[in-house]
Design a protein around this motif. Structure first.
Motif, PDB file in Angstrom:
ATOM      1  N   ASN A 112      -0.873  -3.936   1.264  1.00 33.51           N
ATOM      2  CA  ASN A 112      -0.682  -3.554  -0.027  1.00 33.51           C
ATOM      3  C   ASN A 112      -1.479  -2.279  -0.454  1.00 33.51           C
ATOM      4  O   ASN A 112      -1.012  -1.331  -1.088  1.00 33.51           O
ATOM      5  N   GLU A 113      -2.689  -1.881   0.686  1.00 32.55           N
ATOM      6  CA  GLU A 113      -2.982  -0.676   0.236  1.00 32.55           C
ATOM      7  C   GLU A 113      -1.823   0.455   0.594  1.00 32.55           C
ATOM      8  O   GLU A 113      -2.103   1.476   0.197  1.00 32.55           O
ATOM      9  N   GLU A 114      -1.392   0.326   1.874  1.00 33.90           N
ATOM     10  CA  GLU A 114      -0.155   1.419   2.382  1.00 33.90           C
ATOM     11  C   GLU A 114       0.918   1.267   1.331  1.00 33.90           C
ATOM     12  O   GLU A 114       1.323   2.275   1.018  1.00 33.90           O
ATOM     13  N   PHE A 115       1.530   0.255   0.631  1.00 34.00           N
ATOM     14  CA  PHE A 115       2.558   0.307  -0.106  1.00 34.00           C
ATOM     15  C   PHE A 115       2.143   0.729  -1.542  1.00 34.00           C
ATOM     16  O   PHE A 115       3.041   1.336  -1.986  1.00 34.00           O
ATOM     17  N   ALA A 116       0.910   0.853  -1.863  1.00 40.30           N
ATOM     18  CA  ALA A 116       0.427   1.678  -2.889  1.00 40.30           C
ATOM     19  C   ALA A 116       0.573   3.074  -2.854  1.00 40.30           C
ATOM     20  O   ALA A 116       1.081   3.769  -3.927  1.00 40.30           O
ATOM     21  N   SER A 117       0.379   3.531  -1.681  1.00 39.50           N
ATOM     22  CA  SER A 117       0.713   4.969  -1.467  1.00 39.50           C
ATOM     23  C   SER A 117       2.220   5.114  -1.633  1.00 39.50           C
ATOM     24  O   SER A 117       2.686   6.282  -2.119  1.00 39.50           O
ATOM     25  N   ILE A 118       3.171   4.272  -1.009  1.00 42.07           N
ATOM     26  CA  ILE A 118       4.509   4.337  -1.229  1.00 42.07           C
ATOM     27  C   ILE A 118       5.148   4.528  -2.572  1.00 42.07           C
ATOM     28  O   ILE A 118       5.827   5.236  -2.993  1.00 42.07           O
ATOM     29  N   GLN A 119       4.339   3.466  -3.360  1.00 41.11           N
ATOM     30  CA  GLN A 119       4.696   3.274  -4.772  1.00 41.11           C
ATOM     31  C   GLN A 119       4.240   4.540  -5.582  1.00 41.11           C
ATOM     32  O   GLN A 119       5.201   5.052  -6.461  1.00 41.11           O
ATOM     33  N   GLU A 120       3.194   5.116  -5.475  1.00 42.33           N
ATOM     34  CA  GLU A 120       2.708   6.408  -5.975  1.00 42.33           C
ATOM     35  C   GLU A 120       3.747   7.543  -5.548  1.00 42.33           C
ATOM     36  O   GLU A 120       4.045   8.148  -6.654  1.00 42.33           O
ATOM     37  N   ARG A 121       4.185   7.760  -4.352  1.00 39.34           N
ATOM     38  CA  ARG A 121       4.981   8.625  -3.913  1.00 39.34           C
ATOM     39  C   ARG A 121       6.478   8.586  -4.519  1.00 39.34           C
ATOM     40  O   ARG A 121       7.121   9.326  -5.129  1.00 39.34           O
TER      41      ARG A 121
END
Length: 161
Positions: A112-121
């Protein structure tokens, strides 16, 4: 209706039609972005590497449990040996369940932490596309959207930069 009212209705309809023609709409399939983005693949590889040791430990525990079950299935064990193996299997089962639950929680949190960065990008990329190409509305969730409005490929390309 008098001619003036008809004229006003006609002008209003023409204005609405003109505004609708200028309205630019797009859609992003977020599942596809998460599935196909190179960043997603890199993150998945990173997580696999990060959690491989713990996953290996769980596999070893599974193998040991199968060995103990096979041993217990055999008839020729003394009662002491049987009790010792049953206790070991029960302890191994408790430990395995706890470690599996902990592994799952930790993996989910990291994912979830890693995918939050993808979502932000991805959201930044969507905003850049919207501003650059003058979109009025871009949606990320819909039951159905005509493929001509799908901007997912543009977002994927933008994320590659």
């Amino acid at each position: 209706m008098n001619p003036l009212k008809w004229c006003i209705v006609g002008v209003a309809l023409l204005a609405a039609q003109t505004q609708a023609a200028d309205f630019k709409f797009g859609f992003i399939n977020t599942e596809r972005v998460y599935r196909e983005a190179a960043l997603t693949i890199a993150i998945q590889n990173k997580l696999d590497k990060e959690f491989s040791g713990r996953r290996g430990d769980l596999k070893k525990m599974e193998t040991r449990a199968r060995d103990l079950e096979s041993k217990l299935a055999k008839n020729g064990l003394s009662s002491d040996e049987r009790k010792r193996s049953e206790r070991e299997l029960a302890a191994l089962d408790r430990d395995y369940r706890a470690k599996t639950r902990e592994f799952s929680e930790d993996f989910t949190q990291r994912r979830n932490e890693e995918f939050a960065s993808i979502q932000e990008r991805a959201n930044r990329a969507i905003k850049q596309i919207a501003e650059r190409e003058h979109y009025d509305l871009i949606l990320q969730e819909a039951v159905y959207v005509d493929p001509k409005f799908d901007l997912t490929a543009k977002v994927l390309k933008e994320l590659e930069k």
